[in-house]
Design a protein around this motif. Structure first.
Motif, PDB file in Angstrom:
ATOM      1  N   LYS A  90      50.647  37.694   7.045  1.00 36.18           N
ATOM      2  CA  LYS A  90      51.450  38.765   6.427  1.00 36.18           C
ATOM      3  C   LYS A  90      50.657  40.073   6.363  1.00 36.18           C
ATOM      4  O   LYS A  90      50.820  40.895   5.458  1.00 36.18           O
ATOM      5  N   GLY A  91      49.770  40.242   7.335  1.00 38.06           N
ATOM      6  CA  GLY A  91      48.999  41.468   7.431  1.00 38.06           C
ATOM      7  C   GLY A  91      47.809  41.547   6.507  1.00 38.06           C
ATOM      8  O   GLY A  91      47.182  42.612   6.379  1.00 38.06           O
ATOM      9  N   ILE A  92      47.471  40.425   5.850  1.00 41.78           N
ATOM     10  CA  ILE A  92      46.357  40.421   4.890  1.00 41.78           C
ATOM     11  C   ILE A  92      45.179  39.642   5.480  1.00 41.78           C
ATOM     12  O   ILE A  92      45.315  38.467   5.825  1.00 41.78           O
ATOM     13  N   SER A  93      44.037  40.291   5.606  1.00 38.85           N
ATOM     14  CA  SER A  93      42.846  39.643   6.150  1.00 38.85           C
ATOM     15  C   SER A  93      42.316  38.584   5.191  1.00 38.85           C
ATOM     16  O   SER A  93      42.591  38.618   3.986  1.00 38.85           O
ATOM     17  N   ILE A  94      41.544  37.649   5.717  1.00 39.80           N
ATOM     18  CA  ILE A  94      40.978  36.558   4.932  1.00 39.80           C
ATOM     19  C   ILE A  94      39.496  36.837   4.706  1.00 39.80           C
ATOM     20  O   ILE A  94      38.721  36.960   5.657  1.00 39.80           O
ATOM     21  N   TYR A  95      39.102  36.954   3.445  1.00 35.74           N
ATOM     22  CA  TYR A  95      37.723  37.285   3.117  1.00 35.74           C
ATOM     23  C   TYR A  95      36.974  36.143   2.431  1.00 35.74           C
ATOM     24  O   TYR A  95      35.761  36.251   2.219  1.00 35.74           O
ATOM     25  N   GLU A  96      37.665  35.087   2.089  1.00 43.52           N
ATOM     26  CA  GLU A  96      37.009  33.944   1.444  1.00 43.52           C
ATOM     27  C   GLU A  96      36.550  32.957   2.511  1.00 43.52           C
ATOM     28  O   GLU A  96      37.241  31.994   2.846  1.00 43.52           O
ATOM     29  N   ILE A  97      35.385  33.238   3.073  1.00 42.32           N
ATOM     30  CA  ILE A  97      34.825  32.432   4.153  1.00 42.32           C
ATOM     31  C   ILE A  97      33.680  31.583   3.603  1.00 42.32           C
ATOM     32  O   ILE A  97      32.773  32.106   2.941  1.00 42.32           O
ATOM     33  N   ASP A  98      33.729  30.294   3.878  1.00 41.77           N
ATOM     34  CA  ASP A  98      32.725  29.370   3.357  1.00 41.77           C
ATOM     35  C   ASP A  98      31.333  29.714   3.889  1.00 41.77           C
ATOM     36  O   ASP A  98      31.166  30.132   5.040  1.00 41.77           O
ATOM     37  N   GLU A  99      30.336  29.520   3.049  1.00 36.40           N
ATOM     38  CA  GLU A  99      28.959  29.880   3.401  1.00 36.40           C
ATOM     39  C   GLU A  99      28.456  29.098   4.619  1.00 36.40           C
ATOM     40  O   GLU A  99      27.782  29.654   5.494  1.00 36.40           O
ATOM     41  N   LYS A 100      28.758  27.799   4.687  1.00 33.14           N
ATOM     42  CA  LYS A 100      28.304  27.004   5.834  1.00 33.14           C
ATOM     43  C   LYS A 100      28.907  27.504   7.133  1.00 33.14           C
ATOM     44  O   LYS A 100      28.241  27.498   8.180  1.00 33.14           O
ATOM     45  N   PHE A 101      30.146  27.963   7.065  1.00 38.80           N
ATOM     46  CA  PHE A 101      30.782  28.517   8.260  1.00 38.80           C
ATOM     47  C   PHE A 101      30.087  29.813   8.676  1.00 38.80           C
ATOM     48  O   PHE A 101      29.856  30.059   9.862  1.00 38.80           O
ATOM     49  N   ARG A 102      29.733  30.645   7.711  1.00 35.68           N
ATOM     50  CA  ARG A 102      29.083  31.917   8.010  1.00 35.68           C
ATOM     51  C   ARG A 102      27.726  31.719   8.682  1.00 35.68           C
ATOM     52  O   ARG A 102      27.277  32.564   9.467  1.00 35.68           O
TER      53      ARG A 102
END
Length: 318
Positions: free
Chosen positions: A143-155
């Motif tokens: 819906k045009g909203i970016s996702i900023y809650e990215i897990d630390e292990k993924f980062r």
């Protein structure tokens, strides 16, 4: 010297021109920016230049296979964006995030290859349409909203270093090495060149042309998806506008580097040259505080030069 030998010699000279002209341009650019800016030829700046282009460079390597086979792929940036969104949304489960992101690339690559090997639709038009579909799915899902809650292990996938080198550079180097071996030292690589040079002759010699074309589009999709996953990990965000413009940048790198738009001539090292010509140019202009609106203009001039060299090569071979 008979006519056939003379034509062959002329073709080799044209190929040599294409191979070395842009290398000379690249060296000249490096020398120029070294002279005019003390900050250019430093370890920190050079590592930053490579790191900044190692993720987007994955798309260019994938596009190299497609162009070598005689095709084109404009869906790469949308695949990267969608893969980044999917993997970001599932980042709390690392295996699922990676596999789901790669699945996006696999699906888009399969659709591109399946349709284009079974119809007469122009690859430019179809992959552009697939790019719009991919971007549309991103907007519908988020819906045009970016996702900023990215897990630390993924980062951690795209952060940290191995010795002095950032992790994305290591990934990039591995993909380059594998691509070089695949294109230059395997039967499949020879088939890619053969299909790009003359698809009908390749078919008559027993090569499964449709399978080769399917392979290059699937590979392009997978490398685009990998780029999107690493971009999300590196920026710690799955942006709805991520990888914007990367398709044209990837194609620009391939063409500027010297891979022929006609297919069958070029390779991964040509693309690497193109990537770093653009990267050094952008970096040098930033160091010189040149306004950003000039970047596209200068990049366009480089593409015109590369196209003219390619045309001159074709003219001499004919």
């Amino acid at each position: 010297m008979n006519k056939k030998t003379a034509l062959k010699t002329t073709a080799l000279k044209a190929t040599d021109l294409r191979r070395y002209a842009l290398l000379i341009v690249f060296i000249a650019m490096c020398i120029f920016f070294t002279i005019v800016s003390d900050a250019f030829l430093t370890a920190g700046n050079l590592i930053d230049v490579i790191r900044s282009n190692s993720i987007s460079g994955l798309l260019a390597i994938g596009v190299t296979y497609v162009i070598l086979s005689g095709g084109i792929d404009l869906s790469t940036e949308a695949v990267a964006c969608l893969a980044g969104i999917v993997s970001g949304a599932l980042s709390s489960n690392l295996p699922a995030a990676i596999l789901s992101g790669l699945a996006v690339g696999l699906i888009f690559g399969f659709i591109n290859g399946f349709i284009l090997t079974r119809t007469n639709i122009q690859p430019f038009i179809f992959t552009l349409a697939m790019s719009q579909i991919g971007r549309g799915i991103v907007m519908i899902y988020t819906k045009g909203i970016s996702i900023y809650e990215i897990d630390e292990k993924f980062r951690e996938l795209a952060k940290g270093t191995v010795g002095p080198l950032p992790v994305p550079i290591i990934y990039f180097a591995v993909i380059i090495a594998v691509s070089y071996v695949l294109l230059n030292h395997s039967r499949l690589g020879r088939y890619v060149y053969a299909v790009g040079s003359n698809a009908e002759a390749a078919r008559l010699s027993g090569i499964k042309v449709e399978r080769v074309r399917m392979f290059v589009y699937v590979l392009s999709g997978l490398l685009s998806a990998l780029g999107g996953i690493l971009l999300t990990a590196r920026t710690s965000a799955a942006e709805v506008a991520a990888a914007d413009g990367w398709s044209l940048d990837a194609i620009s790198a391939v063409i500027i580097g010297g891979t022929s738009m006609r297919g069958g001539e070029g390779g991964v090292f040509y693309t690497i040259l193109g990537i770093f010509i653009i990267a050094v140019l952008n970096n040098g202009l930033v160091l010189l505080n040149v306004p950003s609106q000039y970047y596209q203009f200068i990049k366009g001039l480089l593409m015109v030069f590369a196209v003219l060299v390619d045309f001159n090569s074709l003219k001499k071979k004919s």
